[in-house]
Write an enzyme that holds these catalytic residues in place. Structure first.
Site, short mmCIF file in Angstrom:
data_model
loop_
_atom_site.label_atom_id
_atom_site.label_comp_id
_atom_site.label_asym_id
_atom_site.label_seq_id
_atom_site.Cartn_x
_atom_site.Cartn_y
_atom_site.Cartn_z
CB SER A 129 -45.25 2.38 71.06
OG SER A 129 -46.05 2.96 72.03
CG ASP A 173 -46.70 7.22 77.02
OD1 ASP A 173 -47.01 7.66 78.13
OD2 ASP A 173 -47.46 6.57 76.29
C1 GLA Z 1 -51.00 6.61 76.37
C2 GLA Z 1 -50.51 7.82 75.57
C3 GLA Z 1 -50.07 8.94 76.52
C4 GLA Z 1 -51.15 9.25 77.55
C5 GLA Z 1 -51.66 7.97 78.22
C6 GLA Z 1 -52.84 8.21 79.13
O1 GLA Z 1 -49.95 6.02 77.08
O2 GLA Z 1 -49.44 7.47 74.74
O3 GLA Z 1 -49.74 10.09 75.76
O4 GLA Z 1 -52.20 9.99 76.98
O5 GLA Z 1 -52.03 7.00 77.25
O6 GLA Z 1 -52.47 8.99 80.21
#
Ligand code: GLA
Length: 390
Positions: A129, A173
């Site tokens: 995403s 991310d």
């Molecule tokens: C998902 C969320 C991130 C982070 C991870 C866990 O990927 O999008 O922001 O919180 O989980 O580390």
């Protein structure tokens, strides 16, 4: 699909026009350590993959947006002046959320046609995403001649996910997808947004990603519940530490001194994971920089145990992969990566044992779970950017 094929696909789906077709790419990420830390203001250590979302894009002269993905066979159509109507779309909502956020931030946009070639497996914990959000934002801003700092783009993408998709994700991310660098991991302080690219010098060792193929969406998972449990823990601890803005502003010894403030054992466990994991990130990066990959692997194992027992975001599929991995020769460490509840694990494996690792872990997983896991030997790539036909 290569860029020429993507260009031909765009013309096949939307027809010919005089507008220029441009191409942009943004990757998924693997988080090496520092899980559920970003929204708690601590440090994380992800790396951008070469698996990426690539888009071909062409302007329109009206306010219509058309989206198409090479692995889906339909066109999503939306209008720029009523973007709030499409929040429930099964596919297309990440892109439309980004458009909405860009407009709210004051960037004027025209309509466009986009073809997505998404190579980050969806719902796998490898940030498919974020890859889509970042590539959408970079592409739209570029074709509308807005020159925007990448960190600003990252923040807009995170806001899209909060406001449009409804997941209270942290910044890791999108940051890794936009700012990654080939053969480097990114040490990111999620409170200050200070970052450094740390060379991944692990001679003879491969980063192997194992996918449970258990799909999950964060919207449906307990992700937002974990976020609010951390807020609750922080609000109790602020009785002793009023200056703490985030859980990661506290050390483990401060938590121990004030643990009586948290009477609910689940909430205390969540805080314990967060604060110790944040400390682990710093120790593991130090170990890596000292050339002690064995020690880095041990921290990865500790991280997994903590996510399983204290933060409770692992699941039988992830645990099966990690346990099977740790039984194999040549494995230095293994843990779930990403939000959890399904998705992938990341393991450090000595190169000469990788084939055996994949064979053996695959066999154990299939026997225990009843379907196949998928394996990728990760290459660490660059962050989001425009790409050109050869
Ligand atoms: C998902 C969320 C991130 C982070 C991870 C866990 O990927 O999008 O922001 O919180 O989980 O580390």
């Amino acid at each position: 699909m290569n860029l020429l094929q993507l260009e031909n696909k765009l013309i096949e789906i939307y027809g010919k026009s005089n507008e220029q077709i441009r191409f942009f790419r943004s990757p998924g990420r693997v988080n090496l350590i520092g899980e559920h830390i970003d929204y708690n203001g601590g440090s994380v250590f992800p790396a951008a993959l070469t698996l990426a979302s690539t888009v071909a894009i062409r302007k329109r002269n009206d306010n219509i947006i058309r989206l198409y993905a090479t692995d889906l066979n339909y066109v999503v159509e939306a209008k720029l002046d009523c973007l709030e109507l499409y929040k429930a779309y099964e596919w297309g909502n990440y892109q439309l959320g980004v458009l909405d956020e860009l407009q709210k931030a004051g960037y004027s946009l025209t309509g466009c046609e986009m073809i997505f070639d998404d190579k980050v497996p969806l719902g796998s914990g490898l940030s498919s995403s974020a890859a889509i959000e970042v590539v959408t934002a970079i592409a739209l801003l570029a074709i509308n001649n807005h020159f925007v700092d990448l960190v600003e783009i990252v923040k807009l993408c995170v806001a899209a996910e909060h406001n449009y998709v409804g997941v209270k994700c942290g910044i890791m991310d999108q940051f890794a997808s936009a700012m990654g660098k080939a053969n480097h991991a990114l040490l990111l302080d999620c409170k200050t947004l200070d970052y450094a690219h740390i060379p991944l010098e692990m001679d003879g060792i491969k980063i192997v990603i194992s996918n449970t193929n258990k799909k999950r969406s964060l919207g449906e998972s307990k992700y937002n519940e974990r976020f609010s449990q951390c807020q609750t823990a922080l609000s109790f601890l602020q009785a002793d530490y009023s200056a703490a803005e985030y859980l990661c502003d506290l050390s483990y010894s401060q938590l121990l001194n004030s643990s009586h403030l948290i009477t609910d054992s689940d909430i205390l466990n969540r805080a314990t994971h967060v604060i110790k994991e944040n400390e682990r990130v710093k120790l593991s990066v130090k170990a890596l920089q000292d050339g002690n990959v064995e020690q880095f692997g041990k921290y990865m194992n500790e991280s997994h145990n903590s996510l399983r027992d204290l933060y409770e975001v692992s699941c039988i599929e992830l645990d099966t992969l990690v346990n099977a991995s740790l039984l194999q020769t040549g494995v230095l460490g293994s843990r779930m990566t990403g939000a959890g509840f399904g998705g992938c694990t990341v393991s450090l494996v000595k190169e000469k044992y990788v084939d055996k690792f994949i064979k053996n872990v695959g066999k154990i997983y299939n026997k225990a779970i009843g379907y196949e896991a998928t394996f990728y030997i990760s290459e660490i790539g660059d962050g989001g950017k425009e790409v050109y036909k050869q």
